[in-house]
Scaffold this motif. Structure first.
Motif, mmCIF file in Angstrom:
data_model
loop_
_atom_site.group_PDB
_atom_site.id
_atom_site.type_symbol
_atom_site.label_atom_id
_atom_site.label_comp_id
_atom_site.label_asym_id
_atom_site.label_seq_id
_atom_site.Cartn_x
_atom_site.Cartn_y
_atom_site.Cartn_z
ATOM 1 N N ASN A 57 45.189 44.099 49.798
ATOM 2 C CA ASN A 57 45.189 45.341 50.571
ATOM 3 C C ASN A 57 44.364 46.380 49.803
ATOM 4 O OD1 ASN A 57 46.982 46.566 48.564
ATOM 5 N ND2 ASN A 57 48.594 45.327 49.510
ATOM 6 N N MET A 58 44.195 47.553 50.375
ATOM 7 C CA MET A 58 43.351 48.587 49.761
ATOM 8 C C MET A 58 43.945 49.096 48.449
ATOM 9 S SD MET A 58 40.447 50.103 49.981
ATOM 10 C CE MET A 58 39.844 50.102 51.660
ATOM 11 N N LYS A 59 45.260 49.209 48.388
ATOM 12 C CA LYS A 59 45.902 49.684 47.160
ATOM 13 C C LYS A 59 45.596 48.736 45.997
ATOM 14 C CE LYS A 59 50.378 50.806 45.163
ATOM 15 N NZ LYS A 59 51.822 50.889 45.376
ATOM 16 N N MET A 60 45.730 47.427 46.230
ATOM 17 C CA MET A 60 45.447 46.450 45.173
ATOM 18 C C MET A 60 43.965 46.419 44.843
ATOM 19 S SD MET A 60 48.268 45.453 44.068
ATOM 20 C CE MET A 60 47.530 44.358 42.878
ATOM 21 N N ARG A 61 43.121 46.583 45.836
ATOM 22 C CA ARG A 61 41.675 46.638 45.596
ATOM 23 C C ARG A 61 41.347 47.758 44.624
ATOM 24 N NH1 ARG A 61 37.484 50.399 45.914
ATOM 25 N NH2 ARG A 61 35.542 49.349 46.359
ATOM 26 N N ASN A 62 41.870 48.938 44.913
ATOM 27 C CA ASN A 62 41.582 50.102 44.067
ATOM 28 C C ASN A 62 42.140 49.923 42.657
ATOM 29 O OD1 ASN A 62 40.246 51.272 46.225
ATOM 30 N ND2 ASN A 62 42.013 52.492 46.847
ATOM 31 N N LEU A 63 43.337 49.411 42.545
ATOM 32 C CA LEU A 63 43.948 49.174 41.243
ATOM 33 C C LEU A 63 43.135 48.165 40.431
ATOM 34 C CD1 LEU A 63 46.363 49.505 39.265
ATOM 35 C CD2 LEU A 63 47.445 47.611 40.486
ATOM 36 N N HIS A 81 40.825 40.937 48.916
ATOM 37 C CA HIS A 81 41.891 41.766 48.348
ATOM 38 C C HIS A 81 43.139 41.624 49.214
ATOM 39 C CE1 HIS A 81 38.662 43.822 46.166
ATOM 40 N NE2 HIS A 81 38.064 44.008 47.319
#
Length: 107
Positions: free
Chosen positions: A59-65, A57
């Protein structure tokens, strides 16, 4: 880069079914939602019944999205329903989040 090691504790007798689901459908669905799988393993000791894989990923934001989009995809919802008519394939799922270290170049 964020690396997510996902560990699936597979229900007894369901290892082939989950591997087939990944091979035939899920990896392509992941790619559709920008989830890049880079490595896959199954445990040598079959009694442990665990499947492991790494997703990269930004970053974490893109992972969650990306996972939210995947989980809400009607194709995934129907695939999960159909492949689990005889019961869930996974008993438990764990995620371990990792990043590169400065002293070693991962390949």
């Amino acid at each position: 880069m964020l690396y997510e090691l996902r560990v699936y504790h597979v229900n007894p007798g369901k290892m082939r079914a989950i591997q087939d689901r990944f091979k035939d459908y899920v990896i392509d669905l992941f790619m559709k939602h920008d989830l890049k799988v880079t490595l896959f393993w199954e445990e040598i000791d079959e009694a442990n019944n665990r499947l492991y894989y790494v997703v990269e990923h930004a970053n974490m934001k893109m992972r969650n999205l990306n996972y939210d989009r995947f989980r809400n995809d009607p194709e995934w919802i129907e695939l999960k329903r159909i492949t689990e008519l005889d019961g869930p394939l996974v008993n438990k799922q764990e995620s371990i989040f990792m990043k590169n270290v400065s002293f070693f170049e991962n390949k």
